[in-house]
Write an enzyme that holds these catalytic residues in place. Structure first.
Site, short mmCIF file in Angstrom:
data_model
loop_
_atom_site.label_atom_id
_atom_site.label_comp_id
_atom_site.label_asym_id
_atom_site.label_seq_id
_atom_site.Cartn_x
_atom_site.Cartn_y
_atom_site.Cartn_z
N TYR A 82 72.36 -7.32 -36.17
CA TYR A 82 72.06 -7.03 -37.57
C TYR A 82 72.48 -5.60 -37.94
CZ TYR A 82 69.37 -6.08 -41.78
OH TYR A 82 68.99 -5.70 -43.05
N GLU A 83 72.31 -4.67 -36.98
CA GLU A 83 72.66 -3.27 -37.24
C GLU A 83 74.14 -2.99 -36.98
OE1 GLU A 83 69.85 -1.10 -34.80
OE2 GLU A 83 68.46 -0.88 -36.47
N TYR A 88 60.05 1.25 -47.09
CA TYR A 88 59.37 2.35 -46.42
C TYR A 88 58.80 3.34 -47.43
CZ TYR A 88 61.65 0.57 -42.21
OH TYR A 88 62.07 -0.24 -41.19
N GLY A 147 60.94 -11.71 -45.88
CA GLY A 147 60.44 -11.86 -47.24
C GLY A 147 59.04 -12.45 -47.32
N LYS A 199 67.38 -1.76 -48.68
CA LYS A 199 66.20 -2.61 -48.82
C LYS A 199 65.05 -2.05 -47.96
CE LYS A 199 65.27 -7.53 -48.89
NZ LYS A 199 65.75 -8.86 -48.46
N VAL A 243 62.40 -8.66 -37.70
CA VAL A 243 61.87 -9.99 -38.03
C VAL A 243 63.08 -10.91 -38.16
CG1 VAL A 243 60.66 -11.38 -39.76
CG2 VAL A 243 59.81 -9.10 -39.17
N GLY A 275 57.11 -8.09 -41.58
CA GLY A 275 57.52 -6.74 -41.19
C GLY A 275 56.45 -5.73 -41.61
N GLU A 300 60.66 2.64 -32.45
CA GLU A 300 62.09 2.61 -32.13
C GLU A 300 62.77 1.40 -32.76
OE1 GLU A 300 63.92 4.81 -30.53
OE2 GLU A 300 65.74 3.68 -30.11
#
Lengths: 168, 168
Positions: free
Chosen positions: A26-27, A131, A93, A126, A87, A97, A83
């Site tokens: 994902y990253e 945050y 959604g 997002k 999800v 998380g 770290e």
């Protein structure tokens, strides 16, 4: 639907590694994952460098968080550093998380931590909005520098000529 | 002149606190220091949340470094995180800060760490040039977010309605 957050067990290193790989994908950082089940077992469950919790829906793991303690000299107390938080895409959604973050915020408070911190990729708008909605503040003035691989080795070797006493 | 780097002792919490205060003054963050000798004794020497080394010149402490271990899930190994590095102004420009960094790079390598990291204030150009000269890379894509004080308390309290099992 029964949602629960619980500590990972030593028998679940494979599951932890799967989550780490999904998160890396994902990253867009899959090429950086060299972690193995053996390393996770040794460094998390035997040497306790970090702790892991799973978010479970009806007993099925849908997310995970990996964290450890850092230390603030100004505050004089440990902090909790998150770290990894992840999800699975099909379960997003739904507030899971957020439940993980709330769980860790409570854990940080219960353990007497002065701070709860984590890093976010600057293109992940997002996540950043989420945050900020919780009251988290970006450390605008600070930039993290990293020495690793050959550069770390090179600097470490400069110690060769020195007679400084090493501690292990 | 005899230069030596050595581990701090529990009887030196006052000295550590003095260094923390001097560093905070330099970073223009004195208002953030609430740390006490008691907190340093408990969290560093009894609970081991961090470690401290002093740089000494002929037995007189001229600088200090405070560090702890973090953990990289992608690398599967701990890293060494340098929280504070400080050399008294009258002893700068003699390479003592570099000696402290080299010492810690070697320690990181000897302990099997995959990374050696630290944060720098973005206006501290002199430090940034020095770190880059050692081969350290800025984590340009990442930004640290922090929850503390009332905001941390507020998020922790959201856990009240939840039945997630807490771990201590």
């Amino acid at each position: 639907m029964n949602f629960e957050i619980r500590l990972a067990r030593e028998s679940e290193c494979g599951l932890i590694l799967n989550f780490i790989r999904e998160l890396a994908e994902y990253e867009r950082l899959s090429h950086e994952v060299v972690s193995t089940e053996k390393m996770i077992r040794e460094n998390i469950f035997q040497k306790h460098f970090a702790e892991v919790v799973f978010a479970e829906l009806d007993g099925r793991p849908v997310g995970f968080a990996l964290f450890f303690h850092n230390f603030s000299t100004f505050v004089g107390r440990p902090g909790l550093y998150l770290e990894d938080l992840y999800v699975k895409p099909e379960y997003r959604g739904k507030g899971y998380g957020k439940r993980l973050l709330i769980y860790l915020a409570k854990l940080a408070r219960d353990r007497g931590c002065g701070r709860f911190e984590w890093a976010v990729l600057n293109w992940n708008e997002k996540a950043i909005l989420f945050y900020k909605s919780l009251g988290a503040k970006p450390m605008e003035e600070w930039k993290v520098y990293r020495l690793d691989g050959k550069e770390l080795e090179k600097v470490a070797l400069l110690a060769g000529a020195s007679d400084d006493k090493q501690v292990m």
